[in-house]
Motif scaffolding. Structure first.
Motif, PDB file in Angstrom:
ATOM      1  N   ILE A 166      48.854  37.225  47.896  1.00 26.68           N
ATOM      2  CA  ILE A 166      47.551  36.466  47.786  1.00 26.68           C
ATOM      3  C   ILE A 166      46.611  37.753  48.246  1.00 26.68           C
ATOM      4  N   THR A 167      45.728  37.948  47.240  1.00 28.18           N
ATOM      5  CA  THR A 167      44.822  39.094  47.257  1.00 28.18           C
ATOM      6  C   THR A 167      43.193  38.576  47.272  1.00 28.18           C
ATOM      7  N   ASP A 168      42.394  38.732  48.204  1.00 27.37           N
ATOM      8  CA  ASP A 168      41.082  38.430  48.319  1.00 27.37           C
ATOM      9  C   ASP A 168      40.876  37.096  47.360  1.00 27.37           C
ATOM     10  N   LEU A 169      41.733  36.123  47.716  1.00 29.42           N
ATOM     11  CA  LEU A 169      41.514  35.063  47.156  1.00 29.42           C
ATOM     12  C   LEU A 169      40.014  34.014  47.393  1.00 29.42           C
ATOM     13  N   ARG A 170      39.159  33.736  46.454  1.00 28.90           N
ATOM     14  CA  ARG A 170      37.907  33.175  46.847  1.00 28.90           C
ATOM     15  C   ARG A 170      37.913  31.870  45.752  1.00 28.90           C
ATOM     16  N   GLY A 187      37.486  34.132  42.328  1.00 27.08           N
ATOM     17  CA  GLY A 187      37.890  35.740  42.525  1.00 27.08           C
ATOM     18  C   GLY A 187      39.235  35.805  43.210  1.00 27.08           C
ATOM     19  N   GLY A 188      39.892  36.969  42.999  1.00 23.31           N
ATOM     20  CA  GLY A 188      40.991  37.195  43.830  1.00 23.31           C
ATOM     21  C   GLY A 188      42.394  36.916  42.978  1.00 23.31           C
ATOM     22  N   SER A 189      43.689  36.983  43.573  1.00 23.43           N
ATOM     23  CA  SER A 189      44.568  36.617  42.679  1.00 23.43           C
ATOM     24  C   SER A 189      45.718  36.294  43.662  1.00 23.43           C
ATOM     25  N   VAL A 190      46.786  35.402  43.208  1.00 23.40           N
ATOM     26  CA  VAL A 190      47.986  34.941  43.549  1.00 23.40           C
ATOM     27  C   VAL A 190      49.150  35.334  42.759  1.00 23.40           C
TER      28      VAL A 190
END
Lengths: 280, 403
Positions: A8-12, A61-64
C-alpha cells in the motif's frame, strides 16, 4: 505457491468529499501478521473498505498492489478472486441464500481452472472448519448471516476465510461482539492459517484479541495515516498507557478524521391504506 | 339432463340476468378497463389424448396421481389406489349423487355475481373439475392437475370440497403457449378440522389476458395453505380470497410473482376473519423488471366480535430495472379490540451492501444478483410437495430472472 506481498503506497481516499485516508503506506507479506490499532474515527476501517473496493469510498491517490498487480483497477469481485479477503465489521444478511450454497459458489468463482469444487471434499472441509470454530452443525443450511448474533457473524467471516484460503486477509474489528471464549476460538483459527502463503492485517482498537493472535508488527493510525510502527512492545505500551503519549510525542491534539457511524438497516415502507380502499 | 346440470343452468340464467349490472373486479392500482376479457372463442374442441407438449416438463411418465385437462377435457389420468375414495370429475358432468353438495357449495364462497368476470365464468364455463374428498379421507400423496389451454378460450371453474377431517395435497398448474383469454375461478370449501395443502402455478403466454380467482371458505378448525406462483408472461388479475368462516380456522398464503417485459400483474390476497380465534398469514414476494408493473394488495380483515384472531401479512417487491414499477399495499381492517395483527411491506432495489459483500468473496455482480433474487423467491418453491412441479417451477423462475 509463493509468498504474497500487499503493497500500500501513499493511499488517499475520500468519503462524501471528505478526505479520510491521507497517505497510508504499509507492506504486508505472506507469513506476517500486522495489527493496526488506534482510537475510533482515525480511518482504520476506511482503510480496510478502500482496499476491498467499497463503493462509498473514492480513491484520490496512491496505489495498492497485490503481487505487483494494481488492486485499485479491479472490480470488487476481481479483488476477491485475486486473493484478497476482508472479514467485515458488519457482514450483510442475505435471506434465502444458504451459507453452504454461497460458500460453494464463491469457491467455484475462485477455483483457478474453473473446475467444479468436488462436493464431498467441500462438505468434509466445511464440517471440519465448522467444528474448529465451535459453530452450530446446522450452520451450513442456515441463510447467510440471517438472524445471526454478532458473534456468530464474526465466526462466519472467519469460516469463509478458512474455506477461501486468501493470500492476504484483512480482519476489520473481528473482535467486536466476541466473548472471551469466542475470541480464543477465532484466535486459534487465525493462527492455524499462519504460513508463508498467508498474510494478515488485523484492525482493532482493543488489545484483547492480540492476546490470542500475536502480531509481528503493530501500527498506530491517527488522522488518516500510520503515525507509528513497532513490534509487540508498542502494543504493550498502548495497553498500559493508552494513546495519549503518542499524541503528545507527535503533537497531535485531535486524532480523528471521521466520526464513524454504524450502518442503518434500510427499508422502504409501502403506503398504509385506508379502510374504504378495498371492497371485495 | 341431470339434476346437477339443471341446477347449474338455473344459476347460469341468474348470472346472465345480472351480468349487465356488474363491473370488473377491483384490481387496485392497475387499470384493467381496456383489457380484453370478453372476445371469447367458445368453439367445440377435440383434444388428442396423452400429455401435450406444453405440459411435458410438468409431468414425468413415472409420476403418480396426475390428471391433465386440455381445453376442459380430461386427456390423461393416472391415480393410485390412495385416491379411490376421492371424486374427481369434470364440473359439467357431476353425478346426481353429489347434488346436495353442489347445491350447498357452488357459488357460496365464490358468488357468481361477485363481479362481471365471475359471472362470465359461470355463464360460459367450458372446463374445470369437481374434486371431493369425503369425511375422514386422509391422503399423504399429492394430486397434480395440469390445465392446458389450446384451441379456445379457457373458462374454467373448479369446485373443491373437503369433508370433515379430510386431508389433501393438491398441486395445480395452468399452462398455455399462445394468445388466449383465460378466466379461472376456483372455489374451495375446507370442512371442519380438514386440511388442504394447495400449490398452484400459472405459466401463461405473453398474449394472454387472464383472470385467476380463488375463493375459499375454511370451516371450524380447518386449515388452508396456499402457495401460488404467478409466473405468466401475460396480463393477469389474480385474487386469492380466503374466508375463515369457522372458529379456529387457519390459513397461510404465500405468493411469488414475477413481472417482466411489458406485462401487468395485479395480485390481491385477502384473508377475512369471520369467526373468533382465526389465524391468517399472508406472505407475498415478487420481482418487477423491464417495463413491467406488479401490484400486491394484501388485506387482513377482522370482523367485529372475532376475538382472539391474528392477521399478519408481508409484501415485498424487488425492482430490477429503472422502468419497472411495483406497489405493495398492505391493508388491515380491524373491527375488534382483542386481536393481534401486523403488516410489513416494502418495494425497493437489491441492496448494494449485499452485492458488495458477496462480490468481495469473488462472485460476479450478476451471480450475486441471481443468488439474492433466487433467495428471495425460493423459500416459496420449497413448499411445493410435487417434485416434478417443483423442478419445473425452479426452472421457470431461473429462466425468467436470468433472461
Amino acid at each position: 505457491m509463493s509468498q504474497p506481498v500487499l503493497n500500500i503506497t501513499d493511499l488517499r481516499a475520500t468519503v462524501e468529499d471528505k478526505e479520510i485516508l491521507k497517505g497510508v503506506n504499509l507492506t504486508v507479506k505472506g507469513g506476517e501478521i500486522h495489527a493496526i490499532m488506534g482510537p475510533n474515527g482515525t480511518g482504520k476501517s476506511t482503510l480496510a473498505s478502500t482496499i476491498m473496493g467499497h463503493p462509498k469510498f473514492e480513491v484520490i491517490g496512491g496505489s495498492v498492489q497485490l503481487d505487483g498487480e494494481e488492486v485499485l483497477d479491479m472490480e470488487v469481485d476481481e479483488r476477491g478472486r485475486s486473493g484478497l479477503f476482508l472479514a467485515m465489521q458488519y457482514p450483510s444478511e442475505v435471506p434465502g441464500v444458504t451459507n453452504s450454497d454461497f460458500l460453494r459458489q464463491a469457491m467455484q468463482a475462485q477455483s483457478e481452472d474453473g473446475k467444479d469444487v468436488p462436493i464431498f471434499k467441500f462438505i468434509r472441509e466445511l464440517d471440519k472448519n465448522v467444528s474448529a470454530l465451535e459453530m452450530n452443525k446446522d450452520l451450513p443450511h442456515r441463510y447467510l448471516n440471517e438472524g445471526f448474533s454478532g458473534g456468530e457473524k464474526k465466526r462466519n467471516e472467519i469460516l469463509q476465510m478458512m474455506m477461501l484460503k486468501p493470500k492476504i486477509a484483512i480482519l476489520d474489528e473481528i473482535d467486536s461482539g466476541l466473548d472471551v471464549d469466542a475470541m480464543r476460538i477465532v484466535g486459534n483459527a487465525v493462527n492455524s492459517m499462519r504460513s508463508s502463503e498467508f498474510g494478515c492485517l488485523l484492525i482493532t482498537h482493543y488489545q484483547r484479541l492480540l492476546d490470542h493472535i500475536e502480531p509481528d508488527y503493530v501500527h498506530v493510525m491517527m488522522q488518516g495515516r500510520i503515525v507509528k510502527s513497532g513490534g509487540k512492545e508498542l502494543m504493550k505500551r498502548i495497553d498500559t498507557e493508552g494513546y495519549e503519549w503518542i499524541k503528545q510525542e507527535l503533537g497531535i491534539t485531535d486524532e480523528r478524521v471521521v466520526i464513524e457511524d454504524e450502518p442503518k438497516a434500510r427499508e422502504s415502507i409501502g403506503s398504509c391504506a385506508t379502510s374504504d380502499m378495498f371492497k371485495i | 339432463m341431470t339434476q346437477v346440470s339443471r341446477f347449474m343452468d338455473e344459476l347460469k340464467k341468474r348470472a346472465a340476468s345480472e351480468l349487465a349490472g356488474l363491473s370488473l373486479p377491483k384490481a387496485e392500482k392497475t387499470v384493467i378497463k381496456n383489457w380484453d376479457f370478453e372476445t371469447l372463442a367458445l368453439n367445440e374442441v377435440a383434444p388428442a389424448a396423452g400429455i401435450p407438449a406444453v405440459a411435458a416438463g410438468l409431468v414425468k411418465e413415472e409420476d403418480a396421481n396426475t390428471v391433465i385437462v386440455v381445453d376442459g377435457k380430461i386427456v390423461y389420468s393416472k391415480l393410485s389406489d390412495s385416491f379411490k375414495d376421492v371424486v374427481i370429475a369434470p364440473i359439467t358432468e357431476v353425478a346426481d349423487e353429489h347434488l346436495s353438495l353442489v347445491q350447498e357449495h357452488l357459488g357460496k364462497a365464490a358468488p357468481y355475481n361477485a363481479n362481471k368476470l365471475a359471472a362470465m365464468n359461470l355463464i360460459n364455463l367450458n372446463g374445470g373439475l369437481f374434486i371431493y374428498a369425503p369425511k375422514n379421507t386422509v391422503i399423504e400423496e399429492a394430486l397434480s392437475v395440469i390445465y392446458v389451454q389450446q384451441d379456445r378460450s379457457l373458462i374454467n371453474r373448479n369446485l373443491i370440497v373437503l369433508g370433515q377431517s379430510a386431508e389433501l395435497k393438491l398441486v395445480e398448474a395452468y399452462v398455455n403457449d399462445s394468445k388466449a383469454i383465460i378466466n379461472l375461478v376456483t372455489e374451495v370449501v375446507v370442512g371442519d378440522n380438514a386440511k388442504l395443502d394447495h400449490a398452484t402455478m400459472e405459466r401463461l403466454h405473453a398474449d394472454v389476458t387472464a383472470y385467476n380467482s380463488k375463493r375459499v371458505h375454511v370451516q371450524k378448525h380447518g386449515r388452508y395453505d396456499l402457495s401460488h406462483g404467478a409466473l405468466s408472461d401475460g396480463n393477469v388479475v389474480t385474487e386469492n380470497l380466503i374466508g375463515l368462516v369457522g372458529e379456529g380456522a387457519e390459513s397461510e398464503v404465500n405468493v411469488v410473482a414475477i413481472a417482466e417485459k411489458t406485462q401487468k400483474q395485479n395480485v390481491t390476497v385477502m384473508i377475512e376473519h369471520l369467526a373468533p380465534r382465526t389465524i391468517g398469514n399472508i406472505v407475498n414476494h415478487g420481482i418487477s423488471q423491464d417495463e413491467a408493473q406488479l401490484v400486491f394488495n394484501g388485506i387482513g380483515k377482522i370482523h367485529k366480535g372475532m376475538k382472539g384472531s391474528n392477521a399478519e401479512q408481508e409484501s415485498r417487491v424487488m425492482i430490477l430495472s429503472e422502468n419497472a414499477r411495483a406497489d405493495a399495499n398492505p391493508l388491515l381492517l380491524i373491527e375488534e379490540y382483542d386481536v393481534m395483527a401486523g403488516h410489513a411491506a416494502g418495494v425497493g432495489k437489491i441492496d448494494e451492501e449485499q452485492i458488495y459483500y458477496m462480490m468481495s468473496r469473488g462472485v460476479t455482480r450478476r451471480e450475486a444478483e441471481l443468488l439474492i433474487i433466487q433467495g428471495f423467491l425460493m423459500p416459496f418453491v420449497n413448499e411445493i410437495s410435487n417434485e416434478s412441479v417443483r423442478e419445473e417451477l425452479t426452472k421457470t423462475i431461473q429462466a425468467k430472472i436470468s433472461a
